[in-house]
Design a protein around this motif. Structure first.
Motif, short mmCIF file in Angstrom:
data_model
loop_
_atom_site.label_atom_id
_atom_site.label_comp_id
_atom_site.label_asym_id
_atom_site.label_seq_id
_atom_site.Cartn_x
_atom_site.Cartn_y
_atom_site.Cartn_z
N LEU A 68 0.87 -1.18 0.00
CA LEU A 68 0.00 0.00 0.00
C LEU A 68 0.91 1.23 0.00
CD1 LEU A 68 -2.76 1.40 0.23
CD2 LEU A 68 -2.57 1.16 2.72
N TYR A 78 -5.34 9.93 4.73
CA TYR A 78 -4.53 8.77 4.35
C TYR A 78 -4.38 7.79 5.51
CZ TYR A 78 -3.29 11.46 0.19
OH TYR A 78 -3.34 12.17 -0.98
N LEU A 81 -7.55 5.89 5.62
CA LEU A 81 -7.59 5.02 4.44
C LEU A 81 -6.76 3.77 4.69
CD1 LEU A 81 -8.66 5.16 1.41
CD2 LEU A 81 -6.33 5.90 0.84
N ALA A 82 -5.54 3.96 5.19
CA ALA A 82 -4.65 2.83 5.46
C ALA A 82 -5.21 1.92 6.53
CB ALA A 82 -3.27 3.35 5.87
N PHE A 85 -7.94 -0.19 5.00
CA PHE A 85 -7.32 -1.17 4.10
C PHE A 85 -6.74 -2.33 4.90
CE2 PHE A 85 -3.98 -2.92 1.46
CZ PHE A 85 -4.48 -2.85 0.16
N LEU A 146 -6.00 3.99 -5.99
CA LEU A 146 -6.80 4.23 -4.80
C LEU A 146 -6.98 5.72 -4.60
CD1 LEU A 146 -8.19 3.17 -2.27
CD2 LEU A 146 -5.95 2.86 -1.22
N ASP A 147 -8.21 6.17 -4.42
CA ASP A 147 -8.58 7.56 -4.18
C ASP A 147 -8.56 8.41 -5.44
OD1 ASP A 147 -9.26 9.96 -2.76
OD2 ASP A 147 -7.14 10.49 -2.75
N GLY A 299 -11.06 2.41 2.04
CA GLY A 299 -9.91 1.54 2.26
C GLY A 299 -10.29 0.07 2.29
#
Length: 348
Positions: A68, A78, A81-82, A85, A146-147, A299
């Motif tokens: 990632l 972020y 998001l992480a 994920f 992603l995004d 994510g």
């Protein structure tokens, strides 16, 4: 430097068991008596055993790791998001190798090379160029945007930024505002570009001409944005702006501070809608109305999609030139206290 890694052979020697028995006990594959398995697990914990995923992947000719690559962890977007994920990846038996590239194309390419060298099964990234994506494709493993999107050749999991821009602006229009500015750092990426497009769409749908002189790009860095706001805010107030759509969370936070520094209050002097439901937007008073992208879902969906691509049978796996998937998570408005309603004559 000596290698002090505890290996399966060390555990087998400690317990007087064969290496194959210890391996079965730790992997959960194959029969091992419950009492023996408990002894092995306890010994592994006590001795500090850590599985060698690289060796395991080579033996299996597959990988239980995914890469990632994100631009920053200082931006709460972020980080969230992480987190989303990783939660899905771990649930599905994968470890996430996270690399921060600073939104720099050179760093992004270096990150990809590192992940390829590690033998990850697939890579999701918030891309800044298509070169790194092409490198992953050339290497023959799965890749996912992603995004934001930099190429229509690769699959994307992102938010519907254009719809979010429409929702934010229509909310302000419905509260009587007409002089609505949109502020963004830049529009080189699809996120900012599409949110501005949504701002324009909302005016057009209302039968109004978008006020292009109120579309302001502030700059790439935090310092650029802070410097620009010192002159932009007074200019917008002088132009009669009554509401601002801040098109990302960093711009919104710095704008909120700039308004306070210049003696302006939200919403009495300027109404405000921000993009992204960052923690600070609910903590300040008045709390800020926001467009939420449902970042956790973004994510989580990305991890599911990437792992699905990795695990798909070869006959079903996407090949070069095959149609790509593009899934957009729909944003929603979280209405709080930062927008005042104006009467037709422009008064509160």
């Amino acid at each position: 430097m000596s290698d002090k890694r505890v290996r399966i052979g060390d555990i087998s020697k400690e317990l007087g068991l064969s290496s194959s028995t210890v391996s079965r006990a730790l992997s959960g594959k194959g029969y091992v008596a419950a009492e023996v398995k408990a002894r092995v697990v306890e010994a592994a914990r006590r001795m500090g055993y850590v599985p060698d995923l690289t060796a395991r992947n080579l033996r299996r000719r597959s990988s239980t790791q995914v890469g990632l690559v994100v631009s920053s962890l200082l931006d709460p977007f972020y980080a969230q998001l992480a987190t989303g994920f990783q939660s899905v990846a771990r649930r599905r038996g994968y470890e996430v190798v996270l690399i921060i590239d600073g939104a720099d194309p050179g760093e992004e390419k270096a990150a990809v090379e590192s992940l390829l060298a590690m033998g990850v099964g697939g890579i999701a990234m918030t891309p800044v160029s298509d070169e790194a994506l092409a490198r992953v494709e050339d290497y023959g493993i799965c890749t996912l945007q992603l995004d934001r999107s930099v190429s229509s050749r690769y699959s994307l999991i992102g938010g519907d930024n254009r719809a979010g821009g429409v929702i934010a602006t229509e909310h302000l229009l419905s509260n009587g505002h007409r002089d609505i500015a949109v502020l963004v750092d830049h529009d080189r990426w699809t996120t900012g570009f599409e949110r501005i497009a949504g701002w324009r769409d909302a005016f057009t749908r209302a039968g109004l001409t978008p006020p292009e002189d109120l579309c302001v790009k502030l700059g790439d860095t935090r310092e650029d944005i802070e410097t620009a706001l010192r002159t932009v805010v007074p200019r917008l107030v002088k132009q009669g702006v009554t509401a601002i759509f801040a098109a990302n969370s960093q711009v919104a936070q710095l704008l909120y501070t700039a308004l306070q520094d210049q003696g302006l209050s939200v919403p009495d002097d300027v109404s405000l809608v921000a993009y992204d439901d960052a923690n600070w937007t609910e903590m300040v008073r008045p709390a800020i109305s926001v467009i939420t992208q449902h970042v956790d879902m973004l994510g989580q969906t990305a991890a599911d999609q990437l792992i699905g691509m990795i695990e798909a049978p070869k006959a079903e796996a996407p090949s070069v030139g095959a149609p790509v998937s593009r899934f957009l998570v729909q944003p929603t408005l979280v209405e709080r206290d930062s927008v005042r309603t104006l009467t037709p004559d422009g008064s509160a």
